[in-house]
Design an enzyme around this catalytic site. Structure first.
Site, PDB file in Angstrom:
ATOM      1  N   GLU A   1      14.827  -5.545 -30.961  1.00 42.97           N
ATOM      2  CA  GLU A   1      15.412  -6.794 -30.479  1.00 42.97           C
ATOM      3  C   GLU A   1      14.783  -8.000 -31.171  1.00 42.97           C
ATOM      4  O   GLU A   1      13.574  -8.041 -31.409  1.00 42.97           O
ATOM      5  CB  GLU A   1      15.228  -6.921 -28.964  1.00 42.97           C
TER       6      GLU A   1
ATOM      7  N   GLU B   1      23.220  -9.165 -19.459  1.00 40.91           N
ATOM      8  CA  GLU B   1      21.820  -9.417 -19.123  1.00 40.91           C
ATOM      9  C   GLU B   1      21.693 -10.779 -18.444  1.00 40.91           C
ATOM     10  O   GLU B   1      21.788 -11.822 -19.073  1.00 40.91           O
ATOM     11  CB  GLU B   1      20.916  -9.369 -20.356  1.00 40.91           C
TER      12      GLU B   1
END
Length: 285
Positions: A144, A241
Protein backbone atom coordinates in the site's frame (compact mmCIF):
# COMPACT_ATOMS: atom_id res chain seq x y z
CA UNK A 1 -17.16 -8.43 -12.42
CA UNK A 2 -15.15 -7.20 -9.42
CA UNK A 3 -15.67 -8.44 -5.91
CA UNK A 4 -16.87 -5.92 -3.35
CA UNK A 5 -15.54 -5.90 0.17
CA UNK A 6 -15.11 -3.69 3.19
CA UNK A 7 -12.52 -3.15 5.86
CA UNK A 8 -13.65 -4.40 9.26
CA UNK A 9 -13.13 -0.96 10.80
CA UNK A 10 -16.27 0.17 8.97
CA UNK A 11 -18.11 -1.55 11.83
CA UNK A 12 -15.70 -2.00 14.75
CA UNK A 13 -12.87 -0.01 16.38
CA UNK A 14 -10.61 -3.00 17.05
CA UNK A 15 -10.27 -6.65 16.09
CA UNK A 16 -10.65 -9.42 18.65
CA UNK A 17 -12.62 -12.67 18.65
CA UNK A 18 -15.98 -11.16 19.58
CA UNK A 19 -15.78 -7.92 17.60
CA UNK A 20 -14.18 -9.65 14.63
CA UNK A 21 -16.99 -12.17 14.36
CA UNK A 22 -19.49 -9.33 14.71
CA UNK A 23 -17.85 -7.51 11.78
CA UNK A 24 -17.92 -10.67 9.67
CA UNK A 25 -21.66 -11.00 10.23
CA UNK A 26 -22.24 -7.31 9.46
CA UNK A 27 -20.22 -7.53 6.26
CA UNK A 28 -22.43 -10.35 5.05
CA UNK A 29 -25.57 -8.35 5.91
CA UNK A 30 -24.22 -5.39 3.93
CA UNK A 31 -23.86 -7.53 0.81
CA UNK A 32 -20.08 -7.80 0.80
CA UNK A 33 -18.37 -10.63 -1.03
CA UNK A 34 -15.56 -10.53 1.51
CA UNK A 35 -14.28 -8.70 4.56
CA UNK A 36 -10.81 -7.21 4.94
CA UNK A 37 -9.45 -8.37 8.28
CA UNK A 38 -6.84 -6.19 10.01
CA UNK A 39 -4.22 -8.56 11.39
CA UNK A 40 -2.35 -6.18 13.69
CA UNK A 41 -1.56 -8.63 16.51
CA UNK A 42 -1.04 -12.03 14.87
CA UNK A 43 -0.17 -13.73 18.16
CA UNK A 44 -3.67 -12.95 19.48
CA UNK A 45 -5.60 -13.84 16.33
CA UNK A 46 -8.32 -16.49 16.81
CA UNK A 47 -8.18 -18.07 13.36
CA UNK A 48 -10.40 -21.06 14.21
CA UNK A 49 -13.27 -18.91 15.48
CA UNK A 50 -13.04 -16.52 12.55
CA UNK A 51 -12.88 -19.30 9.99
CA UNK A 52 -16.14 -20.68 11.37
CA UNK A 53 -17.75 -17.22 11.38
CA UNK A 54 -16.77 -16.69 7.75
CA UNK A 55 -18.24 -20.05 6.75
CA UNK A 56 -21.47 -19.30 8.63
CA UNK A 57 -21.70 -15.86 6.98
CA UNK A 58 -20.96 -17.23 3.52
CA UNK A 59 -18.24 -14.68 2.70
CA UNK A 60 -14.50 -14.75 2.09
CA UNK A 61 -11.62 -12.92 3.77
CA UNK A 62 -8.65 -10.85 2.71
CA UNK A 63 -6.31 -9.24 5.22
CA UNK A 64 -4.20 -6.16 5.71
CA UNK A 65 -1.58 -5.22 8.23
CA UNK A 66 0.82 -2.50 9.34
CA UNK A 67 4.34 -3.27 10.44
CA UNK A 68 4.87 -2.50 14.16
CA UNK A 69 7.17 0.40 14.93
CA UNK A 70 9.96 -1.92 16.09
CA UNK A 71 9.62 -3.88 12.82
CA UNK A 72 9.95 -0.95 10.39
CA UNK A 73 11.46 -2.85 7.45
CA UNK A 74 14.25 -0.41 6.51
CA UNK A 75 15.56 -0.47 10.10
CA UNK A 76 14.62 -3.96 11.34
CA UNK A 77 14.28 -6.27 8.31
CA UNK A 78 14.48 -9.52 10.27
CA UNK A 79 11.66 -8.45 12.60
CA UNK A 80 9.59 -7.32 9.63
CA UNK A 81 10.01 -10.69 7.91
CA UNK A 82 9.07 -12.62 11.05
CA UNK A 83 6.02 -10.45 11.64
CA UNK A 84 4.76 -10.72 8.05
CA UNK A 85 5.22 -14.49 8.03
CA UNK A 86 3.18 -14.68 11.25
CA UNK A 87 0.41 -12.67 9.57
CA UNK A 88 0.47 -14.99 6.56
CA UNK A 89 0.27 -18.03 8.82
CA UNK A 90 -2.86 -16.68 10.49
CA UNK A 91 -4.40 -15.65 7.19
CA UNK A 92 -3.78 -19.12 5.79
CA UNK A 93 -5.39 -20.64 8.88
CA UNK A 94 -8.54 -18.60 8.37
CA UNK A 95 -8.73 -19.54 4.70
CA UNK A 96 -7.55 -16.29 3.09
CA UNK A 97 -4.93 -15.85 0.39
CA UNK A 98 -4.40 -12.05 0.11
CA UNK A 99 -2.36 -9.83 2.45
CA UNK A 100 -2.07 -6.11 1.73
CA UNK A 101 -1.44 -2.88 3.57
CA UNK A 102 1.72 -1.31 4.95
CA UNK A 103 3.88 -4.39 4.55
CA UNK A 104 7.11 -2.51 3.86
CA UNK A 105 7.11 0.10 6.61
CA UNK A 106 5.59 1.13 9.92
CA UNK A 107 2.80 3.69 9.66
CA UNK A 108 3.71 6.92 11.43
CA UNK A 109 7.46 6.15 11.41
CA UNK A 110 9.11 9.28 10.01
CA UNK A 111 12.81 10.16 9.84
CA UNK A 112 12.56 13.77 8.76
CA UNK A 113 14.20 12.89 5.45
CA UNK A 114 13.35 11.27 2.15
CA UNK A 115 13.90 7.51 1.82
CA UNK A 116 17.39 6.50 0.86
CA UNK A 117 18.22 4.05 -1.89
CA UNK A 118 19.50 1.66 0.78
CA UNK A 119 16.21 1.84 2.71
CA UNK A 120 14.17 1.08 -0.38
CA UNK A 121 16.48 -1.77 -1.33
CA UNK A 122 16.05 -3.25 2.15
CA UNK A 123 12.27 -3.15 1.70
CA UNK A 124 12.59 -4.90 -1.66
CA UNK A 125 14.77 -7.60 -0.06
CA UNK A 126 12.25 -8.07 2.76
CA UNK A 127 9.29 -8.27 0.40
CA UNK A 128 11.14 -10.71 -1.82
CA UNK A 129 11.71 -13.12 1.05
CA UNK A 130 8.12 -12.78 2.25
CA UNK A 131 6.79 -13.17 -1.31
CA UNK A 132 8.72 -16.43 -1.58
CA UNK A 133 7.10 -17.63 1.67
CA UNK A 134 3.67 -16.53 0.43
CA UNK A 135 4.03 -18.06 -3.03
CA UNK A 136 4.72 -21.50 -1.58
CA UNK A 137 1.30 -21.21 0.08
CA UNK A 138 -0.58 -19.86 -2.93
CA UNK A 139 -0.86 -16.39 -1.38
CA UNK A 140 -0.51 -12.87 -2.76
CA UNK A 141 0.93 -9.68 -1.24
CA UNK A 142 0.16 -6.05 -2.02
CA UNK A 143 2.13 -2.97 -1.02
CA UNK A 144 0.00 0.00 0.00
CA UNK A 145 1.06 3.55 -0.82
CA UNK A 146 0.29 6.10 1.93
CA UNK A 147 0.52 9.86 2.27
CA UNK A 148 3.56 11.84 3.41
CA UNK A 149 2.17 12.47 6.89
CA UNK A 150 1.99 8.73 7.64
CA UNK A 151 5.12 7.46 5.88
CA UNK A 152 8.17 8.77 4.06
CA UNK A 153 8.74 5.56 2.12
CA UNK A 154 6.14 5.38 -0.68
CA UNK A 155 3.70 8.25 -1.23
CA UNK A 156 2.73 8.15 -4.92
CA UNK A 157 1.47 5.17 -6.89
CA UNK A 158 4.48 5.51 -9.18
CA UNK A 159 6.80 4.96 -6.18
CA UNK A 160 4.93 1.86 -5.12
CA UNK A 161 4.84 0.51 -8.64
CA UNK A 162 8.62 0.75 -8.87
CA UNK A 163 8.94 -1.29 -5.67
CA UNK A 164 6.50 -3.93 -6.87
CA UNK A 165 8.30 -4.24 -10.20
CA UNK A 166 11.62 -4.64 -8.36
CA UNK A 167 10.24 -7.54 -6.31
CA UNK A 168 8.74 -9.10 -9.43
CA UNK A 169 12.16 -8.85 -11.07
CA UNK A 170 13.44 -11.17 -8.34
CA UNK A 171 11.11 -13.83 -9.70
CA UNK A 172 7.97 -13.28 -7.64
CA UNK A 173 4.78 -12.50 -9.52
CA UNK A 174 2.59 -12.76 -6.40
CA UNK A 175 2.95 -9.13 -5.35
CA UNK A 176 0.75 -6.21 -6.44
CA UNK A 177 0.24 -2.51 -5.86
CA UNK A 178 -2.34 -1.44 -3.27
CA UNK A 179 -3.91 1.98 -3.95
CA UNK A 180 -6.06 4.06 -1.60
CA UNK A 181 -8.16 7.01 -2.72
CA UNK A 182 -7.76 8.78 0.64
CA UNK A 183 -3.99 8.90 0.18
CA UNK A 184 -4.31 9.66 -3.52
CA UNK A 185 -6.43 12.69 -2.65
CA UNK A 186 -3.40 14.11 -0.83
CA UNK A 187 -0.54 12.99 -3.03
CA UNK A 188 -1.57 12.55 -6.66
CA UNK A 189 -2.21 15.11 -9.41
CA UNK A 190 -5.73 13.85 -9.96
CA UNK A 191 -7.12 10.33 -9.81
CA UNK A 192 -7.55 9.17 -13.39
CA UNK A 193 -4.01 9.20 -14.80
CA UNK A 194 -2.19 7.66 -11.80
CA UNK A 195 -4.56 4.69 -11.87
CA UNK A 196 -4.12 4.21 -15.61
CA UNK A 197 -0.35 4.51 -15.30
CA UNK A 198 -0.33 1.90 -12.51
CA UNK A 199 -2.41 -0.61 -14.49
CA UNK A 200 0.43 -3.11 -14.87
CA UNK A 201 0.77 -3.72 -11.13
CA UNK A 202 -2.46 -2.45 -9.56
CA UNK A 203 -4.28 -5.31 -7.82
CA UNK A 204 -6.17 -3.86 -4.84
CA UNK A 205 -7.77 -0.55 -3.96
CA UNK A 206 -9.25 1.02 -0.84
CA UNK A 207 -12.20 3.19 -1.79
CA UNK A 208 -11.96 5.76 0.97
CA UNK A 209 -13.32 9.28 1.27
CA UNK A 210 -11.18 12.37 1.95
CA UNK A 211 -12.44 12.52 5.55
CA UNK A 212 -12.59 8.72 6.07
CA UNK A 213 -16.37 8.88 6.36
CA UNK A 214 -19.19 8.15 3.92
CA UNK A 215 -17.90 7.75 0.36
CA UNK A 216 -19.32 10.37 -1.97
CA UNK A 217 -19.59 13.06 0.71
CA UNK A 218 -16.06 14.47 0.55
CA UNK A 219 -13.58 15.79 -2.00
CA UNK A 220 -12.51 12.59 -3.77
CA UNK A 221 -13.43 12.92 -7.47
CA UNK A 222 -15.15 9.56 -7.84
CA UNK A 223 -15.95 9.86 -11.53
CA UNK A 224 -12.21 10.03 -12.18
CA UNK A 225 -11.58 7.04 -9.90
CA UNK A 226 -14.08 4.76 -11.60
CA UNK A 227 -13.11 5.90 -15.10
CA UNK A 228 -9.43 5.39 -14.27
CA UNK A 229 -10.08 1.87 -13.02
CA UNK A 230 -12.11 1.06 -16.11
CA UNK A 231 -9.47 2.37 -18.50
CA UNK A 232 -6.77 0.56 -16.53
CA UNK A 233 -8.76 -2.65 -17.14
CA UNK A 234 -8.72 -3.20 -13.41
CA UNK A 235 -9.97 -6.63 -12.35
CA UNK A 236 -9.24 -6.57 -8.63
CA UNK A 237 -11.66 -5.98 -5.76
CA UNK A 238 -13.23 -2.68 -4.71
CA UNK A 239 -12.83 -2.31 -0.96
CA UNK A 240 -14.80 0.16 1.11
CA UNK A 241 -12.62 1.72 3.82
CA UNK A 242 -14.23 3.99 6.38
CA UNK A 243 -13.61 4.10 10.10
CA UNK A 244 -16.41 3.55 12.61
CA UNK A 245 -14.31 4.64 15.58
CA UNK A 246 -10.78 5.51 16.63
CA UNK A 247 -8.44 2.52 16.69
CA UNK A 248 -5.84 2.51 19.46
CA UNK A 249 -3.17 0.85 17.29
CA UNK A 250 -3.47 3.39 14.48
CA UNK A 251 -4.57 6.62 16.18
CA UNK A 252 -1.14 8.25 16.35
CA UNK A 253 -0.27 7.37 12.75
CA UNK A 254 -3.59 8.22 11.13
CA UNK A 255 -4.51 11.16 13.38
CA UNK A 256 -8.12 10.03 13.64
CA UNK A 257 -9.29 11.96 16.67
CA UNK A 258 -13.03 12.05 16.04
CA UNK A 259 -15.73 9.65 14.81
CA UNK A 260 -16.91 9.61 11.17
CA UNK A 261 -19.81 11.59 9.76
CA UNK A 262 -22.21 8.61 9.73
CA UNK A 263 -22.87 5.48 11.83
CA UNK A 264 -21.58 2.08 10.66
CA UNK A 265 -24.89 0.96 9.13
CA UNK A 266 -24.91 3.99 6.84
CA UNK A 267 -21.19 3.83 6.06
CA UNK A 268 -21.58 0.21 5.00
CA UNK A 269 -25.01 0.10 3.40
CA UNK A 270 -24.79 3.32 1.41
CA UNK A 271 -21.06 2.86 0.84
CA UNK A 272 -21.32 -0.55 -0.82
CA UNK A 273 -24.24 0.68 -2.94
CA UNK A 274 -22.15 3.69 -4.01
CA UNK A 275 -19.31 1.40 -5.11
CA UNK A 276 -21.59 -0.98 -6.99
CA UNK A 277 -23.37 1.87 -8.77
CA UNK A 278 -20.10 3.60 -9.68
CA UNK A 279 -18.58 0.38 -11.00
CA UNK A 280 -21.67 -0.43 -13.04
CA UNK A 281 -21.72 3.04 -14.57
CA UNK A 282 -18.30 2.53 -16.19
CA UNK A 283 -18.76 -1.14 -16.99
CA UNK A 284 -16.66 -2.61 -14.19
CA UNK A 285 -19.66 -4.55 -12.92
Amino acid sequence: MPKFGAHAFVWIPDWNTEMGNQAIAEAAKAGCDFIEIPILRPDDFDAAAHKKALKDAGIEAAASTVLPRDAHAPKAPDKAIAYLKACLDQLEAVGGTYLGGCIGYSLGYLTGAAPTAAERQTVIDVLGEVADYAKARGMTLSLEVCNRYETYMYNALADGQDAVKAVRALGFDNIELHADTYHMNIEEEGFYQPLVDAAETLGYIHMSESHRGLVGSGTVIWDQVFKGLADAHYTGPLVLESFAAVNKDLIAATCLWRPPNQPPAVLAGEGIKFLRDGAAKVGLA
